[in-house]
Structures are given as C-alpha cells and as structure tokens.
Design a protein around this motif. Structure first.
Motif, PDB file in Angstrom:
ATOM      1  N   SER A 175     -33.817   7.633  29.723  1.00 34.10           N
ATOM      2  CA  SER A 175     -34.278   8.067  28.583  1.00 34.10           C
ATOM      3  C   SER A 175     -35.681   8.496  28.425  1.00 34.10           C
ATOM      4  O   SER A 175     -36.123   9.342  27.839  1.00 34.10           O
ATOM      5  N   LYS A 178     -37.078  11.081  30.621  1.00 30.16           N
ATOM      6  CA  LYS A 178     -36.865  12.347  30.188  1.00 30.16           C
ATOM      7  C   LYS A 178     -37.903  12.782  29.242  1.00 30.16           C
ATOM      8  O   LYS A 178     -37.865  13.846  28.822  1.00 30.16           O
ATOM      9  N   GLN A 179     -38.190  12.092  28.439  1.00 27.78           N
ATOM     10  CA  GLN A 179     -39.308  12.041  27.434  1.00 27.78           C
ATOM     11  C   GLN A 179     -40.880  12.051  27.709  1.00 27.78           C
ATOM     12  O   GLN A 179     -41.499  11.857  26.830  1.00 27.78           O
ATOM     13  N   PRO A 306     -38.087  13.639  36.741  1.00 32.60           N
ATOM     14  CA  PRO A 306     -37.229  13.075  36.072  1.00 32.60           C
ATOM     15  C   PRO A 306     -36.038  13.293  36.013  1.00 32.60           C
ATOM     16  O   PRO A 306     -34.700  12.452  35.785  1.00 32.60           O
ATOM     17  N   LYS A 307     -35.580  14.620  36.143  1.00 35.62           N
ATOM     18  CA  LYS A 307     -34.021  15.102  36.350  1.00 35.62           C
ATOM     19  C   LYS A 307     -33.397  14.303  37.363  1.00 35.62           C
ATOM     20  O   LYS A 307     -32.392  13.839  37.483  1.00 35.62           O
ATOM     21  N   SER A 310     -32.716  10.771  36.758  1.00 39.02           N
ATOM     22  CA  SER A 310     -31.626  10.353  35.922  1.00 39.02           C
ATOM     23  C   SER A 310     -30.410  10.697  36.165  1.00 39.02           C
ATOM     24  O   SER A 310     -29.207  10.374  35.699  1.00 39.02           O
TER      25      SER A 310
END
Length: 311
Positions: A175, A178-179, A306-307, A310
């Motif tokens: 998380s 992603k931010q 990030p993608k 995750s």
C-alpha cells in the motif's frame, strides 16, 4: 560552763568569698566552652576545604565536562560502554553494537541530534553518550514514558500510538509503494501526511529537527498483533531524506536493531535501501542516507515499479 564558752570559736564566711569562688568556676567553664567551640568549627571548616580540594583534584575533567561544551573523554565513553554491556538483560545490546553506535555519535557534528525509537535498557547510556546534544525518545507505552521522565527529568520522551500490526507487513508495504507519489513520498513533512506507515502524531518540533542519527529499537514485535517496526523504519527514511540543510551533516545515520527480524529486513530494503547499507550484522544494520530533492519519488535507486511489486 564559763571555760567551755571561752574555748568556743566562731568562724564566719563572708558572702564575698562564696561569690568569688562561684565566679571563678563560671569563668573557667566559659573559657573551656569557647575553645571547644572554636576547635569544632576549625575542624569542620578544614574537612570541607579538604573535601572540595580533593574533588577538584581528582576529577577536573568531569567537572569541566559537566559545565563546558566539550565532548566526553574517550576513557569515560569506554567505561560507560563496558559497564553497559555487562548486564545480563536478554534485551541488552552487546558491546560491539554499543560501540558501533557510539563511534558514530562521537564523530557527529556538535550539537548532535539523536532520535531513538524505543525506551530500552540503553536509554540513559544514549543520553550520556550524546553529551551536549539533543536526544529524543519515542515509545509506544505512555505510562513508561511518563515514568522515565519523572524518574529522570533529563530524559526527553514522548509516547506514540501505533496503528499497524505485524501480520499486515506485506499489505502495508504494498500500500505504501502504491502511494509513493502522494501520501507516502520519500520527501515530505509527515506531520501532514496520511500515509499508513508515517508517524504523524509526534510533537511538531520533532518534524522540524534535522536528525543526524536515528536508532530504531522499538516497538517490540514478537507476535502477530504487535505493532512491529514498519512505521519507525519508514519514518526514519522520510526524516533522513527530508533534511533542510545542505551542509556537511546532510547525511543521516540510521541504525536498525534486531536486524534478523523479517520486518527489519523487509522494511530496511524498501525504505532505507540496500545501497545505503554500510555495515550489517545479525543484530544491527547501519544505513547512511543522503538528503533528497523535494521532487524525488522513489526511496531506492534500484527498484521495480510499484505495480510490479504489488502484483
């Protein structure tokens, strides 16, 4: 009858004679008392003077250190480290760990800003080693923080409420990544951040200080519902990269204790970065982080998107 009367002698004691004898005794008593009092006062004064002189002669360095702004003598530092490492407490740091952190504090620009996550058996040691510097402690136990400040007024401790749980480690890391361009970016003022791993409820001045050394030694995390050290490691990474000064002390030393733990390793790789790891053992990781530009949006140089991370 007449003869007996003629042999009788009458002796009269004049009141002056009695008064004179009593007066002499009083003068003698006063004289002795005066010299006894004088002797006692002289003895007390001599002892106090000798004690003060001995204290000044035996420990001039300690006296000057407590009043002056110079660093602690090497012998004092080595003595503190030696006795601190002699404890049988299982949560106590070893001599090697203590010395590694102490060496960095000794070379730190004066005054040194030292932030410590966790009130531990070494709390008083850190305060003493960072002589004339600023040392702030952050702990999850508000009662223990209050107790330490009451018992040791020189300690500057604050409590923080962690909202994370150890079992959510992977989810929290994903998380946060992603931010990374928004709430969880590496350069920001965490006081206004909504990032799940960012600590935003510390006193305002904690976010304004350029920290030279940060030690993550809390909170504890041996069970799934424990808060873990995800937030302190992330927060340390942001504070180090968000320093305001462009100077010789633009670098920040970050130490992570209990380096064998999964949280310490994973979050260390993600937010402190392997390229910044200068020394590591099973129990202590030492990172050196540099200040970053405000428009930086990644913690580490070698990182996947990030993608991808995750998924």
């Amino acid at each position: 009858m007449k003869n007996n009367n003629s042999n009788t002698k009458l002796i009269l004691l004049h009141p002056y004679i009695q008064k004179q004898g009593s007066s002499n005794r009083l003068w003698l008593l006063a004289f002795v008392s005066f010299f006894t009092l004088a002797f006692l006062l002289t003895l007390i004064y001599t002892r106090e003077s000798t004690s003060s002189a001995a204290s000044s002669a035996v420990s001039p360095t300690v006296a000057s250190t407590s009043l002056g702004g110079g660093p602690l003598p090497t012998t004092v530092i080595n003595t503190l480290l030696y006795y601190a490492s002699m404890s049988n407490n299982s949560f106590h740091m070893s001599h090697a760990e203590l010395k590694q952190i102490s060496d960095v504090l000794r070379k730190c620009p004066s005054p040194c800003n030292f932030l410590v996550f966790g009130l531990t058996p070494e709390t008083l040691l850190w305060k003493a080693l960072n002589h004339n510097g600023r040392t702030v402690f952050v702990d999850e136990n508000r009662y223990y923080a209050a107790y330490m400040e009451e018992k040791h007024p020189e300690i500057d401790a604050y409590d923080v409420q962690y909202t994370t749980k150890l079992r959510d480690l992977r989810e929290l890391v994903a998380s946060t990544k992603k931010q990374i361009r928004n709430e969880c970016r590496p350069v920001q003022n965490l006081l206004f951040s909504e990032c799940k791993l960012g600590l935003n409820d510390l006193p305002n001045h904690v976010y304004e200080v350029d920290w030279d050394v940060i030690l993550v030694d809390g909170p504890r995390g041996e069970w799934p519902d424990a808060p873990g050290r995800m937030s302190p490691i992330f927060t340390a990474g942001v504070l180090a990269r968000s320093k305001k000064k462009m100077a010789a002390n633009a670098k920040t030393h970050v130490f992570v204790h209990d380096f064998y733990g999964e949280v310490e390793r994973v979050c260390g790789d993600e937010f402190l970065c392997k390229e910044n790891l200068v020394e590591a053992s099973e129990t202590l990781g030492h990172y050196v982080l540099e200040r970053m530009d405000a428009n930086s949006f990644q913690f580490c140089r070698n990182v996947t998107s990030p993608k991808a991370s995750s998924s």
